[in-house]
Design an enzyme around this catalytic site. Structure first.
Site, PDB file in Angstrom:
ATOM      1  N   HIS A 211      29.729  28.245  35.812  1.00 42.13           N
ATOM      2  CA  HIS A 211      28.701  29.261  35.570  1.00 42.13           C
ATOM      3  C   HIS A 211      27.365  28.859  36.185  1.00 42.13           C
ATOM      4  O   HIS A 211      26.424  29.631  36.177  1.00 42.13           O
ATOM      5  CB  HIS A 211      28.549  29.499  34.074  1.00 42.13           C
TER       6      HIS A 211
ATOM      7  N   LYS B  61      29.483  36.216  20.747  1.00 40.68           N
ATOM      8  CA  LYS B  61      30.073  37.516  20.480  1.00 40.68           C
ATOM      9  C   LYS B  61      29.667  38.031  19.110  1.00 40.68           C
ATOM     10  O   LYS B  61      29.640  37.303  18.138  1.00 40.68           O
ATOM     11  CB  LYS B  61      31.593  37.428  20.564  1.00 40.68           C
TER      12      LYS B  61
ATOM     13  N   CYS C  91      38.990  30.561  28.056  1.00 42.48           N
ATOM     14  CA  CYS C  91      37.577  30.204  28.153  1.00 42.48           C
ATOM     15  C   CYS C  91      36.749  31.089  27.236  1.00 42.48           C
ATOM     16  O   CYS C  91      37.315  31.842  26.453  1.00 42.48           O
ATOM     17  CB  CYS C  91      37.095  30.346  29.593  1.00 42.48           C
TER      18      CYS C  91
ATOM     19  N   ASP D 122      46.823  34.236  32.286  1.00 45.60           N
ATOM     20  CA  ASP D 122      45.494  33.999  31.700  1.00 45.60           C
ATOM     21  C   ASP D 122      45.330  34.680  30.351  1.00 45.60           C
ATOM     22  O   ASP D 122      45.660  35.849  30.199  1.00 45.60           O
ATOM     23  CB  ASP D 122      44.414  34.570  32.641  1.00 45.60           C
TER      24      ASP D 122
ATOM     25  N   GLU E  32      42.897  35.886  44.517  1.00 43.77           N
ATOM     26  CA  GLU E  32      42.655  37.126  43.740  1.00 43.77           C
ATOM     27  C   GLU E  32      41.699  38.106  44.425  1.00 43.77           C
ATOM     28  O   GLU E  32      41.019  38.884  43.771  1.00 43.77           O
ATOM     29  CB  GLU E  32      42.150  36.789  42.315  1.00 43.77           C
TER      30      GLU E  32
ATOM     31  N   TRP F 203      40.480  43.733  25.831  1.00 46.38           N
ATOM     32  CA  TRP F 203      39.399  44.256  26.670  1.00 46.38           C
ATOM     33  C   TRP F 203      39.610  45.733  26.993  1.00 46.38           C
ATOM     34  O   TRP F 203      39.042  46.262  27.935  1.00 46.38           O
ATOM     35  CB  TRP F 203      39.243  43.401  27.935  1.00 46.38           C
TER      36      TRP F 203
ATOM     37  N   GLU G  89      38.227  25.782  29.138  1.00 45.53           N
ATOM     38  CA  GLU G  89      36.804  25.548  29.350  1.00 45.53           C
ATOM     39  C   GLU G  89      36.364  24.375  28.479  1.00 45.53           C
ATOM     40  O   GLU G  89      36.604  24.373  27.283  1.00 45.53           O
ATOM     41  CB  GLU G  89      36.047  26.807  28.941  1.00 45.53           C
TER      42      GLU G  89
HETATM   43  N1  GLN Z   1      42.331  33.767  36.894  1.00 49.57           N
HETATM   44  C1  GLN Z   1      41.060  34.309  36.559  1.00 49.57           C
HETATM   45  C2  GLN Z   1      40.030  33.911  37.593  1.00 49.57           C
HETATM   46  O1  GLN Z   1      40.128  32.851  38.112  1.00 49.57           O
HETATM   47  C3  GLN Z   1      40.597  33.867  35.182  1.00 49.57           C
HETATM   48  C4  GLN Z   1      39.316  34.511  34.805  1.00 49.57           C
HETATM   49  C5  GLN Z   1      38.829  34.214  33.412  1.00 49.57           C
HETATM   50  O2  GLN Z   1      39.137  33.234  32.802  1.00 49.57           O
HETATM   51  N2  GLN Z   1      38.044  35.065  32.851  1.00 49.57           N
HETATM   52  O3  GLN Z   1      39.122  34.633  37.902  1.00 49.57           O
HETATM   53 ZN    ZN Z   2      37.989  31.423  32.460  1.00 46.58          ZN
END
Ligand code: GLN
Ligand code: ZN
Length: 758
Positions: free
Chosen positions: A701, A115, A650, A605, A490, A567, A672
Site C-alpha cells: 500500500h 470497517k 488481507c 482469493d 490479471e 462484495w 497480509e
Molecule cells: N489476486 C488479487 C490481486 O492480486 C488479490 C487482491 C486482493 O487481495 N484484494 O490483485
Molecule cells: Zn490482498
C-alpha cells in the site's frame, strides 16, 4: 397515516459530486468556500428530496466531507495533538486526520480506517491520547440544522453516541472507556443543552454498538452516561437510534432510561420483536420501527411490513414511527439512472430515492381504511410475486447440484500432510519459494485498452492480442527477476469481483450504483439477482496462454465465493449459504478446468472472508463461518493431490479465526502481515498452524521499495517461528495499484533475500 423517519441519507451525490469537489479541493483547484458551496448544494438536494417525499423526521448532520465518525471526534475536541500542532484551519486539520499530511518537510500519517460494523463502509478510528481534552468544538451540528431551517426544513440533528464513540476509538494505553465517563458525558450533556436552547424538537443519537456483545461494565457505563446526559435535554426529545441487529443485552438498560423514543432495526434485528413482546415496550416512549432495509436494494414487501407494523403498534402504546432500518448510506441513490437495465429487473430494485417512496406509501397504507384493495398494495404485491427473477435466472441444474451435495463434496483427500509430500516432489520448488499475489500494476495503457474496447474503438480480437503481449512481457520479466511461481498479471480484470460477476449469469450490474466505501472512494457492488451458474470457462485461456510461455509453474487466479458474495448485494429469497454454494460450484468448475488444462498451482482469493462475520461472537460459527468455510472447501475438494491450492487474505485481523482459516484446507495461504509488523507469526505459532504460509514481507500500500536487508530480516524472524519447509516469500497483496518502477526493484530485493536464506 404514520410519521416517517430516515436514519441517514447518502451523501456522495447522485453523480458523485462530493468526490469530485473534495478531490478538487485537495488539488487546490477550488478553495474552502467552493467546497462549502458544494456541500451545501448536496445537503439542500437531499433535504428537498426527503421533504417532497413527506418524511417527518429528516436527518441533518448526516452529511460529511469525509466521515461522520471523524466529524464527531472533531466536534468533541478529540483531535490528537500531532494534528493540532500542524497549525492548520479546522477544515484542513480534519483532512489531515483523514488523509495524512505531507508538506513543508512535515509528515503526519492519517488516522487508521476500519470497517463500520459488518458493512463495507469504513470509518476513521479516532484516537484519544493522554492529552486529549474533550470540549465542544465547531458548530457543524447547529449550522446544518439552521441551514435546513432556512430552506423551510425542520430537521432532526444526528450524532454518534458516546458509548459507540468510546468503544470504537483507540484509547490511550492502559485506559478503558469508563475512564472517560466524566469528560465525555459532560461534553454530550453540554451539547444537548445547546440544542435544547435552540428549541430543536428532537435529536437522534446513534448507538449501534448496542447490537454487539456488551460486558456488564459497558452496560453500566451506558446507563450512567445517559443518566447524566439526558438530565440536560429539557423539553427536547431524544431518540436513541440502534441498527444492524437486535439489542438483546441492552434492552432493559435502554428502556429504563429517559429516552423519548427508541429506534430499533426489524430487518437485521428480528429478535427485537420477541424482546418487545416478552418484555414489553414502555408506555411513555415512541417506537421508531426500522422496516425499510437500508442495506440492500430490493423492493420492500408491503404486506409483510404492514403486518409487522400492525403487530408493533399493538405493543407501543404511545405510537410508532415508520423508519429505515439504518442509514441509507449503504445503498445507491436512484434506480432512475439505470437507463440500460431491463425494466423487468429494474422493477425489483429500490435504492435511496425509491425507498423514500416506499416509506411514504407504507405510511399511507398503514392508516388506509380499505388497505386490502388499495392499488399501491396491489402493485407492490404484483412485483413481489413476479417471477422474472427466478424465471430468467432459475437454473434447475444448479438447484439439483446443490440438493445432491454430500459430505464428501466438502472434503479434499488425502489430508494436507500427505499432499504436502506429493506436491513437494511434483513441483520441486526451492526452499523459501517466491511468488506474488496475482495482479501486476494496472498501468494507464491497460486502462486505455479496456476503455477503447468498451467504446468500440478496437475489436475484442485486438484487445485480446494486446493483453497477450502484456502477458508475454510479464512472464519474461518474472523469469528475469527470478520468481519461482509466476502469475499472468490479471490485466483482463477491472476488479476481482466485477470480472467474475460479468462472467457468471445471475449477476446484474449497475451504471451508477455507487456506494461510499470510505471518504472519497466509492464502489459499485454487483447485484446477485438469481441463480448463479458458470456456463463456460473464462480464465483458462489466459492462464494456459501464460503457462505456455514458461517452464515454471504459473498460478491460476480465481476469486473465492465468500468474497464474491460479501462484495455484492445478495438476493433475499435464498439463504446466504445457498448463494455461497452456488458461487462455489461455479468456481469449482473453473478450478477443475484449470487443472485439466495442466495448471499445477491454483489460487482462490478470499480477502473478504471476515466481512460478514456476525456482530455477536456466539453466532460466528453457526451463522457464518461453518458455511463460509464449507463453501471454500467445495471449490477445491475435487482436485488431485498434486495440484497445489493457494488462498490469499488481507484487510483485516485473522488471529481469532485462525482455526477456521486452517479448516479451509488450502495448501498455501498468503496473508497480509507487513503492516502489523508480523505479529501474525505469533498467532500462527501459538496455534500450531500446520499448512504452508506466506506472510507478506512488504506493504504494497506504500510506494516505498523495501531494501533487501529488511526482507531478509523479516524472513529470519519467520524462520524462528515457522517450519522452514513451509515458508513462502511474497508481498502483502496484489500489485495492481503500484507502478512498475516501484514493483520491479521491490521484487528483485525479495528474490535476493529469499536466495540468501536458502
Ligand atoms: N489476486 C488479487 C490481486 O492480486 C488479490 C487482491 C486482493 O487481495 N484484494 O490483485
Ligand atoms: Zn490482498
Amino acid at each position: 397515516m404514520l410519521d416517517v423517519s430516515v436514519v441517514g441519507y447518502p451523501r456522495i451525490g447522485a453523480d458523485r459530486e462530493l468526490k469530485k469537489a473534495t478531490e478538487q479541493y485537495f488539488k487546490g483547484a477550488i478553495d474552502a468556500e467552493g467546497l462549502a458551496r458544494a456541500g451545501s448544494a448536496l445537503r439542500a438536494a437531499h433535504w428537498d428530496a426527503q421533504k417532497a417525499a413527506g418524511v417527518r423526521y429528516i436527518p441533518s448532520n448526516d452529511f460529511s466531507f469525509y466521515d461522520t465518525f471523524l466529524d464527531t471526534a472533531q466536534a468533541l475536541g478529540a483531535v490528537p495533538t500531532r494534528y493540532l500542532e500542524l497549525g492548520l484551519s479546522p477544515l484542513d486539520t480534519y483532512f489531515a486526520m483523514a488523509r495524512g499530511f505531507q508538506r513543508d518537510g512535515r509528515d503526519v500519517k492519517a488516522l487508521p480506517m476500519k470497517k463500520w460494523f459488518n458493512t463495507n463502509y469504513h470509518y476513521m478510528v479516532p484516537e484519544i491520547d493522554a492529552r486529549s481534552r474533550f470540549a465542544l468544538a465547531g458548530t457543524k451540528l447547529l449550522d446544518e440544522h439552521a441551514e435546513a431551517e432556512s430552506r423551510g426544513v425542520a430537521t432532526k440533528p444526528v450524532i454518534h453516541g458516546p458509548l459507540t464513540f468510546l468503544k470504537l476509538s483507540r484509547l490511550a494505553d492502559g485506559t478503558a472507556p469508563a475512564d472517560y465517563e466524566e469528560a465525555i458525558g459532560e461534553v454530550y450533556a453540554e451539547l444537548l443543552g445547546r440544542l435544547a436552547a435552540r428549541r430543536i424538537e428532537i435529536v437522534q443519537i446513534d448507538e449501534p454498538i448496542l447490537v454487539a456483545d456488551l460486558s456488564e461494565a459497558d452496560l453500566r457505563l451506558f446507563t450512567s452516561l445517559y443518566s447524566r446526559i439526558l438530565a440536560r435535554k429539557g423539553s427536547m426529545k431524544v431518540l436513541l437510534q440502534t441498527y444492524f441487529g437486535d439489542v438483546r443485552d441492552a434492552y432493559g438498560a435502554i428502556m429504563g432510561l429517559d429516552f423519548d423514543a427508541v429506534g430499533l432495526d426489524f430487518v437485521e434485528g428480528g429478535e427485537n420483536v420477541r424482546l418487545l413482546k416478552e418484555t414489553g415496550f414502555p408506555e411513555g416512549k415512541i417506537l421508531f420501527a426500522g422496516v425499510v432495509n437500508g442495506r440492500n436494494v430490493w423492493r420492500n414487501d408491503y404486506r409483510k411490513s404492514l403486518e409487522l407494523l400492525d403487530d408493533l403498534g399493538r405493543h407501543a402504546a404511545k405510537g410508532i414511527v415508520l423508519s429505515t432500518s439504518c442509514s441509507l448510506l449503504f445503498v445507491p441513490y436512484s434506480v432512475k439512472y439505470e437507463t440500460e437495465m431491463d425494466f423487468r429487473y429494474k422493477r425489483h430494485l429500490a435504492f435511496a430515492e425509491e425507498k423514500l417512496v416506499e416509506l411514504r406509501e407504507l405510511a399511507e397504507l398503514f392508516g388506509a381504511e380499505r388497505r386490502g384493495t388499495d392499488e399501491r398494495l396491489r402493485r407492490n404485491q404484483e412485483i413481489i410475486r413476479d417471477k422474472t427473477q427466478s424465471r430468467d435466472f432459475f437454473f434447475q441444474d444448479v438447484r439439483d447440484r446443490i440438493a445432491a451435495l454430500s459430505k464428501a463434496d466438502f472434503d479434499r483427500s488425502p489430508a494436507f500432510a500427505e499432499r504436502f509430500e506429493i506436491q513437494r516432489s511434483a513441483l520441486k520448488l526451492p526452499l523459501f519459494p517466491t511468488t506474488t499475489i496475482g495482479s501486476f500494476p494496472q498501468t494507464g495503457d491497460v486502462r486505455k485498452l479496456r476503455k477503447a474496447l468498451k467504446d468500440g474503438e478496437i475489436t475484442e480480437k485486438q484487445y485480446n492480442e494486446k493483453l497477450r503481449s502484456k502477458i508475454r512481457e510479464l512472464i519474461k520479466l518474472q523469469e528475469e527477476i527470478g520468481l519461482d511461481v509466476l502469475v499472468h498479471g490479471e490485466y483482463e480484470r477491472n476488479d476481482m469481483v466485477e470480472y467474475f460477476g460479468e462472467n457468471l449469469p445471475g449477476f446484474l450490474f449497475t451504471q451508477n450504483g455507487w456506494v461510499q466505501s470510505y471518504g472519497t472512494r466509492g464502489v459499485k457492488p454487483p447485484i446477485i439477482f438469481g441463480d448463479v451458474r458458470r456456463e463456460k470457462a473464462f480464465t483458462v485461456e489466459w492462464i494456459t496462454f501464460a503457462q505456455s510461455l514458461s517452464a515454471k509453474p504459473v498460478k491460476g487466479m480465481l476469486t473465492g465465493p465468500i468474497t464474491i458474495l460479501n462484495w455484492s448485494f445478495p438476493r433475499e429469497d435464498l439463504p446466504l449459504r445457498d448463494i455461497a454454494n452456488q458461487i462455489a460450484l461455479a468456481i469449482r468448475d473453473e478450478v477443475l478446468d484449470l487443472e485439466r488444462a495442466g495448471i499445477k498451482v491454483i489460487q482462490i482469493d478470499e480477502p473478504a472472508l471476515r466481512e460478514k462475520l456476525p456482530l455477536r461472537r456466539a453466532n460466528w460459527k453457526k451463522d457464518y463461518l461453518d458455511w463460509a468455510v464449507k463453501a471454500f472447501r467445495l471449490v477445491h475438494s475435487g482436485v488431485g493431490p498434486a495440484t497445489q491450492i493457494h488462498t490469499h487474505m488481507c484487510y483485516s485481523e485473522f488471529a481469532d479465526i485462525i482455526r477456521e482459516i486452517e479448516e479451509m484446507d488450502a495448501d498455501v495461504i498468503s496473508i497480509e502481515a507487513a503492516r502489523s509488523d508480523l505479529t501474525m507469526l505469533n498467532v500462527l505459532k501459538a496455534n500450531n498452524y500446520a499448512h504452508q504460509v506466506g506472510p507478506g514481507v512488504y506493504d504494497i500500500h506504500s510506494p516505498r521499495v523495501p531494501p533487501e536487508e529488511e526482507i531478509h530480516e523479516a524472513l529470519s524472524r519467520m524462520k524462528g517461528k515457522l517450519d522452514v519447509a513451509k515458508i513462502w516469500v511474497n508481498p502483502d497483496c496484489g500489485l495492481k495499484t503500484r507502478t512498475m518502477e516501484e514493483t520491479v526493484p521491490s521484487l528483485k530485493n525479495l528474490v535476493h533475500a529469499a536466495r540468501s536464506m536458502r
